[in-house]
Design a protein around this motif. Structure first.
Motif, PDB file in Angstrom:
ATOM      1  N   VAL A 208       0.845  -1.204   0.000  1.00 49.24           N
ATOM      2  CA  VAL A 208       0.000   0.000   0.000  1.00 49.24           C
ATOM      3  C   VAL A 208       0.877   1.250   0.000  1.00 49.24           C
ATOM      4  O   VAL A 208       0.636   2.212  -0.753  1.00 49.24           O
ATOM      5  N   PHE A 209       1.906   1.221   0.823  1.00 47.19           N
ATOM      6  CA  PHE A 209       2.771   2.395   0.969  1.00 47.19           C
ATOM      7  C   PHE A 209       3.822   2.458  -0.134  1.00 47.19           C
ATOM      8  O   PHE A 209       4.184   3.552  -0.595  1.00 47.19           O
ATOM      9  N   ASP A 210       4.310   1.310  -0.594  1.00 44.14           N
ATOM     10  CA  ASP A 210       5.263   1.306  -1.704  1.00 44.14           C
ATOM     11  C   ASP A 210       4.631   1.929  -2.944  1.00 44.14           C
ATOM     12  O   ASP A 210       5.246   2.778  -3.612  1.00 44.14           O
ATOM     13  N   ASN A 211       3.412   1.518  -3.255  1.00 43.88           N
ATOM     14  CA  ASN A 211       2.749   2.025  -4.450  1.00 43.88           C
ATOM     15  C   ASN A 211       2.402   3.507  -4.328  1.00 43.88           C
ATOM     16  O   ASN A 211       2.539   4.276  -5.281  1.00 43.88           O
ATOM     17  N   ALA A 212       1.933   3.916  -3.153  1.00 45.31           N
ATOM     18  CA  ALA A 212       1.574   5.324  -2.967  1.00 45.31           C
ATOM     19  C   ALA A 212       2.798   6.222  -3.036  1.00 45.31           C
ATOM     20  O   ALA A 212       2.734   7.337  -3.564  1.00 45.31           O
ATOM     21  N   ALA A 213       3.917   5.753  -2.498  1.00 37.07           N
ATOM     22  CA  ALA A 213       5.144   6.557  -2.532  1.00 37.07           C
ATOM     23  C   ALA A 213       5.619   6.783  -3.956  1.00 37.07           C
ATOM     24  O   ALA A 213       6.232   7.808  -4.266  1.00 37.07           O
TER      25      ALA A 213
END
Length: 527
Positions: free
Chosen positions: A42-47
């Protein structure tokens, strides 16, 4: 619990075939492992997609998705350097702060387990809760570092802290100079445990509710897909499941979650106004505070006004509609173990007063001898290190026992009518009457004491201490009772009401308190 094999999905591969003296390309289906539903993604993609977009806000500070990703990576290097690895449990004991968000992301990526302990507990209570998880280390917030050292010593684990001064390694400071290079892959899978949320049972003993990456991903993904909601204001403390569920819903939609340091009306209203927030979820008692502040015009940006409880007073729901006519109201009923079980939607509130709604998307619900039971893909994986409690929580055919008594009408709308066991549910917290009674046994003037939950529109139930007084003794006031308990129990366990009775009704054989009879007697007096 048994680890399931990875899901498989059909893909294709190309192959050249000789046909009539020539070659043609054909595609054949093959099977390969599907993408794992892990929280770190979730955070890898959003970053990558929205690095400059704010991910979380607290007070006057904000952290973007890009900065959060970098900060979590650096924190991961420090944690790996002190021996934290996949499967290790890391317990936090802290008030709300943004460093906890970075820690949450770092542990998810590493495959380590995030386990937030109640920041309001006394040191003795915290030691019991922390020890339950058999953690690798204890992480204390700035306001808990000194007491945290005693808790860490009692449990026998190292202490690190998230900033501030005090004992232990300063994880936040060390992370600032750590490498921003990506850590080696952890191998974390969707069936691995992601978080342990602590809850209390009918005995007052803590239990650790284990949620896998897949469970938490599914619990929070569906609302994110249905309702891109802009900024979300979160009233819950970061040791509460509600805080991380609401935050993950926002993060799944690459939105912004606005944490607050306390659930006071002006603090929440200011947060909505400053961020032009579209979504806020509050328990009924907090919504009532917000309404009584009479600053409705400052919250005109709200599009969703929701509550999570088994019974929200119809009068409160009507007042919410009057105050925020453009906001869609919803009431969710569920638990840390089961996630959302039922939902009452805005359109049904006028016609189903007191109901907690119909089965939520993806959940099945049934009544068994009056108890509401459920099953769904959002179910917890069990109580940590407690197979007996896990087995007791489920029926022989795999349905989760909510412990709530309910009724259902012909259209499938459920209403909660009571508890199978005697635990008190007050303001979203669970209180064991027996635990409070044990700490009130030595209060001055009491010959006997019993603790019950009295129905209340704001809190669901309020904790009430009932005394049989010694000759000539005066009834302790709520303030006196709370002072007596101040260094013994968390504040949410303190009675808000006291009553005197000539006798405590008990069962003849076991002398157990007949709590329902006691509540009925108190309500009958009209006091």
């Amino acid at each position: 619990m048994a680890v399931q094999p990875p899901l498989l999905q059909p893909l294709v591969e190309a192959e050249l075939l000789e046909v009539g003296g020539g070659r043609i390309g054909v595609c054949r289906p093959v099977l390969c492992p599907a993408m794992e539903l892990v929280i770190g993604s979730v955070f890898d993609n959003a970053a990558t997609a929205v690095p400059s977009r704010p991910a979380a806000v607290l007070g006057g500070q904000a952290i973007s998705y890009g900065e959060l990703s970098r900060r979590a990576t650096q924190m991961g290097h420090v944690l790996a350097g002190i021996g934290v690895s996949r499967g290790d449990r890391v317990v936090t004991w802290s008030d709300n702060n943004l460093e906890s968000v970075a820690l949450f992301v770092a542990l998810a990526r590493m495959g380590a387990v995030f386990a937030p302990a109640n920041a309001r507990l006394s040191s003795d209570e915290a030691a019991e809760m922390v020890g339950l998880a058999r953690p690798k280390l204890l992480v204390a917030g700035p306001g808990h570092a000194e007491a945290g050292q005693g808790v860490a010593d009692a449990v026998g684990v190292p202490l690190v802290r998230l900033g501030g001064k005090g004992p232990g390694l300063d994880l936040a400071a060390e992370a600032q100079s750590a490498s921003p290079a990506a850590l080696p892959p952890s191998g974390v899978g969707e069936d691995d445990p992601h978080v342990v949320f602590f809850t209390s049972g009918s005995t007052g003993k803590s239990k650790g509710v284990v949620l896998s990456h897949r469970c938490n991903w599914l619990r929070t993904r569906t609302p994110a897909l249905l309702e891109p909601r802009g900024a979300t204001v979160c009233m819950y403390p970061m040791f509460h499941m509600g805080a991380w569920t609401i935050a993950l819903q926002a993060w799944q939609a690459r939105g912004q979650v606005v944490f607050t340091d306390r659930a006071e009306a002006d603090v929440l209203i200011d947060a909505v106004q400053a961020q032009q927030a579209a979504y806020m979820n509050c328990i009924p008692a907090v919504w009532r505070r917000v309404l009584e502040a009479n600053r409705h015009q400052d919250m005109a940006s709200l599009r969703f006004a929701t509550s999570g409880t088994s019974a929200t007073p119809p009068e409160l729901l009507a007042d919410l509609k009057a105050a925020f006519p453009n906001a869609h109201r919803r009431v969710f009923y569920g638990s840390t173990e089961a996630g959302s079980v039922t939902m009452l939607d805005d359109a049904d509130m006028e016609y189903r007063p007191g109901s907690c709604g119909q089965a939520h998307t993806g959940a099945e619900v049934r009544l068994d001898r009056g108890e509401l039971q459920t099953r769904s893909p959002f179910m917890f994986d069990g109580y940590f290190d407690n197979p007996e409690a896990t087995a007791e929580a489920f029926t022989d055919d795999g349905w989760f026992r909510t412990g709530d008594l309910a009724e259902v009408d012909g259209d499938g709308f459920y209403s909660i009518t009571g508890r199978v066991k005697d635990v008190i549910r007050t303001g979203g917290e669970t209180v064991s009457p027996a635990e409070v009674e044990s700490h009130l046994a030595d209060i001055a003037g009491a010959a006997e004491v019993a603790v019950v939950g009295i129905p209340d529109d704001r809190w669901g139930e309020v904790v009430c201490a009932v005394f049989v007084l010694a000759p000539g003794a005066a009834l302790p006031t709520p303030d006196e009772v709370q002072a007596h308990l101040s260094n013994r129990l968390a504040r949410y366990k303190h009675p808000r009401r006291t009553e005197a009775m000539p006798a405590i009704p008990r069962t003849p054989a076991t002398l157990q308190v007949r709590r329902r009879d006691l509540v009925a007697a108190i309500l009958a007096t009209g006091s």
